[in-house]
Design a protein around this motif. Structure first.
Motif, short mmCIF file in Angstrom:
data_model
loop_
_atom_site.label_atom_id
_atom_site.label_comp_id
_atom_site.label_asym_id
_atom_site.label_seq_id
_atom_site.Cartn_x
_atom_site.Cartn_y
_atom_site.Cartn_z
N VAL A 110 -0.57 9.91 3.92
CA VAL A 110 -0.39 9.37 5.27
C VAL A 110 -1.11 10.27 6.26
N PRO A 111 -2.00 9.74 7.08
CA PRO A 111 -2.70 10.58 8.07
C PRO A 111 -1.77 11.00 9.20
N VAL A 112 -1.90 12.24 9.63
CA VAL A 112 -1.08 12.78 10.71
C VAL A 112 -2.00 13.11 11.87
N ASP A 113 -1.86 12.36 12.96
CA ASP A 113 -2.66 12.59 14.15
C ASP A 113 -1.88 13.46 15.12
N SER A 114 -2.58 14.10 16.01
CA SER A 114 -1.95 14.99 16.98
C SER A 114 -1.60 14.20 18.23
N SER A 115 -0.44 14.51 18.80
CA SER A 115 -0.02 13.86 20.04
C SER A 115 -0.59 14.55 21.27
N ASP A 116 -1.28 15.67 21.05
CA ASP A 116 -1.88 16.41 22.17
C ASP A 116 -3.25 15.81 22.48
N ASN A 117 -3.34 15.10 23.59
CA ASN A 117 -4.60 14.43 23.94
C ASN A 117 -5.71 15.42 24.32
N THR A 118 -5.33 16.64 24.71
CA THR A 118 -6.33 17.64 25.11
C THR A 118 -6.97 18.33 23.92
N GLN B 241 0.81 -1.21 0.00
CA GLN B 241 0.00 0.00 0.00
C GLN B 241 0.86 1.28 0.00
N ILE B 242 2.16 1.13 0.27
CA ILE B 242 3.08 2.27 0.21
C ILE B 242 3.98 2.05 -0.99
N ASN B 243 3.46 2.36 -2.17
CA ASN B 243 4.19 2.05 -3.41
C ASN B 243 4.31 3.23 -4.35
N SER B 244 3.98 4.45 -3.89
CA SER B 244 4.07 5.61 -4.77
C SER B 244 4.22 6.86 -3.91
N LEU B 245 4.57 7.94 -4.58
CA LEU B 245 4.70 9.21 -3.88
C LEU B 245 3.36 9.68 -3.33
N LEU C 199 -3.59 15.27 6.30
CA LEU C 199 -2.71 14.46 5.46
C LEU C 199 -1.30 15.06 5.43
N LEU C 200 -0.32 14.15 5.30
CA LEU C 200 1.07 14.60 5.30
C LEU C 200 1.37 15.52 4.12
N GLY C 201 0.75 15.27 2.98
CA GLY C 201 1.00 16.11 1.81
C GLY C 201 0.57 17.55 1.98
N ASN C 202 -0.40 17.80 2.90
CA ASN C 202 -0.84 19.16 3.15
C ASN C 202 0.06 19.90 4.12
N LEU C 203 0.88 19.16 4.86
CA LEU C 203 1.70 19.78 5.90
C LEU C 203 3.19 19.76 5.60
N ALA C 204 3.63 19.07 4.54
CA ALA C 204 5.06 18.93 4.27
C ALA C 204 5.30 18.92 2.77
N ASP C 205 6.50 19.29 2.40
CA ASP C 205 6.95 19.23 1.01
C ASP C 205 7.79 17.97 0.83
N ILE C 206 7.49 17.17 -0.18
CA ILE C 206 8.19 15.91 -0.43
C ILE C 206 8.94 16.02 -1.76
N SER C 207 10.24 15.76 -1.72
CA SER C 207 11.07 15.86 -2.92
C SER C 207 12.02 14.66 -2.97
N ALA C 208 12.41 14.28 -4.19
CA ALA C 208 13.35 13.17 -4.40
C ALA C 208 14.76 13.74 -4.51
N GLU C 209 15.68 13.22 -3.70
CA GLU C 209 17.06 13.69 -3.70
C GLU C 209 18.01 12.50 -3.57
N GLY C 210 19.28 12.77 -3.82
CA GLY C 210 20.32 11.78 -3.60
C GLY C 210 21.06 12.10 -2.33
N THR C 211 21.16 11.17 -1.43
CA THR C 211 21.79 11.39 -0.13
C THR C 211 22.89 10.36 0.09
N PRO C 212 23.79 10.61 1.06
CA PRO C 212 24.85 9.63 1.34
C PRO C 212 24.28 8.30 1.83
#
Length: 563
Positions: free
Chosen positions: A307-315, A297-301, A323-336
């Motif tokens: 990916v759902p992002v839940d809050s750790s604040d119980n209050t 089920q995790i086979n594409s960008l 969704l993660l795509g609304n809160l973060a920028d995802i890019s493909a890079e080459g890393t060590p």
């Protein structure tokens, strides 16, 4: 009846086979010694010419050492080939495993009837225990180690490696194949490194240093005899970089920790975030519970972005799905793929092996390339050469120094015993012949100069000197008897002919099994055999000629004083 007078002195031939063999051997040996005596007389009669020509040949033969090539220890035949395979970066572990299976089949096709079994290990070792006890250059899922077991334990592995390099490169383009030492001696001398030459580029600036290392690799691959030239560390491993947006996150009560925890739980499982154990009441065993999203089920960008992002604040009363795509920028890079440190700073290892050429020659060319690239080196970088090859210089210096030190010490010891400076000099004149014999034996057997060969050279000096002492000491005694230096030299050669031959022959015969074997000490045996063969000739011909030359020109009074 009495026998005729002429038959009184004759005895019946013995029926004992050993006695008959001994008498026959003694008769032929006496004939051989008489022939040597006649030749020695003719040589001494022309001693000036003989000494000059022989010494010139011996000194010219020493130039062969420059054509032998230099190794630290010779490579021996083996029944194991250790190969490393690096698939294209980013290859998954299951794909690398299937590729290793195909490569194993290709190896059996390229070496028909030679392969007994192939063991492959793909990916990173599991746990620190395996990493400590299994030296491997693997740094990711795309790497595999293949241990090739051969049917013949005395196989010419260097020929098989050459075949595999060519055949596998043609069948699997884009995949790197390198070979590591399989015998224990080479592994120890390499200090666990995959290659005997390790060029290290060390400095704080990773990316400029990596580009400089790539330039060095291109130059090293043009060196004759340099093979398996690779950079151990990778800088272009395919990676998805997730960069959270704090502004968007705070607007919906989501922190960067919330984004990271939910992403880790989805891709790697809950054990990366919060380890939970379940206790089985029936057995009392604890089991780790890991909750994660199935990999299919995790086979594409897009699956990462959803990916759902839940809050750790119980209050928090905000139960809306973010969704993660609304809160973060995802890019493909080459890393060590892996970061190695030396003196705290990042380090790149360039491994170079030698094949079809001596290690010393390849190392010399590597040093020249590094020196020629100094103007392109980043200002903050340092380049050092380590590994087995770097230790070879120190070992050669110590052994060569030990060789000449042994000659000097032997000379001084003989001076003390003979109470003369001249006779010990005559004794050691046989040593240039020993060195010439060593050079010719290594050259004719296609054996490179190595530490065992130099050790054999030091051993040869002692035996060659001992044989010369036998000849000169007896010549000295005969000179005191009649005062004729030429006659004394001839008598010393013929009288000491048997002990000189027996001493040299015993040493040579003892070294034959070593010289003809496949061990790392084979060069030692070959050096001793070649050195003693020529040193014996020098002892029986050259040393008497030198003795006759020196003492025949001295007045009788000086002869008595020197003796």
């Amino acid at each position: 009846m009495s026998k005729p007078p002429e038959q009184h002195g004759q005895s019946e031939p013995s029926r004992n086979l050993f006695i008959r063999f001994q008498k026959g051997f003694e008769r032929r040996f006496d004939q051989f010694r008489e022939g040597y005596g006649h030749r020695l007389e003719r040589v001494i009669a022309n001693r000036n010419t003989f000494v000059k020509i022989t010494l010139l040949i011996a000194l010219c033969s020493l130039s062969l050492f420059f054509f032998l090539g230099r190794d630290y220890f010779p490579e021996i035949r083996s029944g194991v080939i250790q190969m490393h395979m690096r698939a294209p970066l980013g290859t998954r572990i299951e794909v690398a495993g299937r590729l290793a299976t195909l490569v194993s089949s290709s190896i059996e096709e390229l070496l028909p009837g030679q392969v007994e079994n192939i063991v492959s290990n793909c990916g990173l070792p599991v746990g620190p225990h395996n990493l400590a006890f299994i030296p491997t250059p693997t740094i990711g899922s795309q790497d595999c180690d293949l241990t090739i077991l051969l049917g013949n334990e005395k196989s010419p592995v260097w020929d098989f490696r050459r075949t595999l390099r060519k055949g596998l490169a043609e069948r699997y383009p884009g995949t790197e194949f390198t070979f590591q030492p399989s015998d224990l001696t080479a592994k120890i001398l390499n200090f666990g490194a995959p290659a005997p030459i390790d060029v290290q580029v060390n400095g704080p600036d990773m990316y400029p240093n990596y580009e400089f290392a790539r330039k060095l690799v291109g130059k090293f691959r043009d060196i004759p005899g340099a093979v398996d030239v690779v950079i151990q560390q990778t800088m272009r491993t395919p990676t998805l970089m997730v960069e959270g947006n704090r502004t968007f996150g705070l607007g919906v009560n989501r922190t960067l920790k919330d984004m990271a925890d939910n992403l880790l739980m989805t891709t790697a499982g809950s054990q990366q975030v919060d380890q939970i154990y379940w206790l089985d009441p029936s057995t009392g065993m604890s089991y780790l519970i890991n909750v994660y999203t199935p990999q299919p089920q995790i086979n594409s960008l897009n699956s990462i972005k959803t990916v759902p992002v839940d809050s750790s604040d119980n209050t928090s009363r905000d139960h809306e799905v973010q969704l993660l795509g609304n809160l973060a920028d995802i890019s493909a890079e080459g890393t060590p793929g892996v970061v190695t440190h030396g003196n705290i700073m990042p380090l790149f290892n360039i491994y170079v092996s030698a094949e079809g050429r001596d290690l010393g020659g390849v190392l010399t060319d590597v040093e020249k390339v590094v020196k020629s690239m100094e103007h392109e080196k980043p200002r903050s970088a340092e380049v050092e050469i380590h590994g087995q090859a770097s230790l070879m210089h120190d070992a050669y210096f110590q052994l060569i120094f030990g060789l000449f030190a042994a000659i000097a010490l032997v000379y001084l010891l003989i001076v003390v015993n003979f109470q003369s400076w001249l006779d010990p000099f005559i004794i050691i004149t046989a040593l240039p012949g020993a060195l010439a014999g060593i050079a010719w034996s290594l050259f004719l057997t296609h054996t490179r100069l190595s530490e065992p060969a130099l050790t054999g050279a030091i051993m040869t000096m002692g035996t060659a000197t001992a044989n010369s002492i036998l000849v000169v000491s007896y010549a000295r005694e005969r000179l005191q008897e009649h005062g004729d230096a030429v006659l004394a030299a001839v008598e010393a050669g013929t009288t000491r002919f048997r002990p000189v031959l027996m001493t040299a022959s015993a040493m040579i015969m003892g070294m034959v099994p070593m010289a003809t074997g496949y061990s790392t000490n084979a060069p030692l045996g070959r050096a001793v055999i070649g050195g003693l063969l020529v040193a014996t000739i020098f002892t029986l011909f050259f040393v008497p000629c030198v003795y006759a030359m020196i003492y025949s020109r001295r007045p009788p009074q000086q002869k008595e004083q020197s003796s």
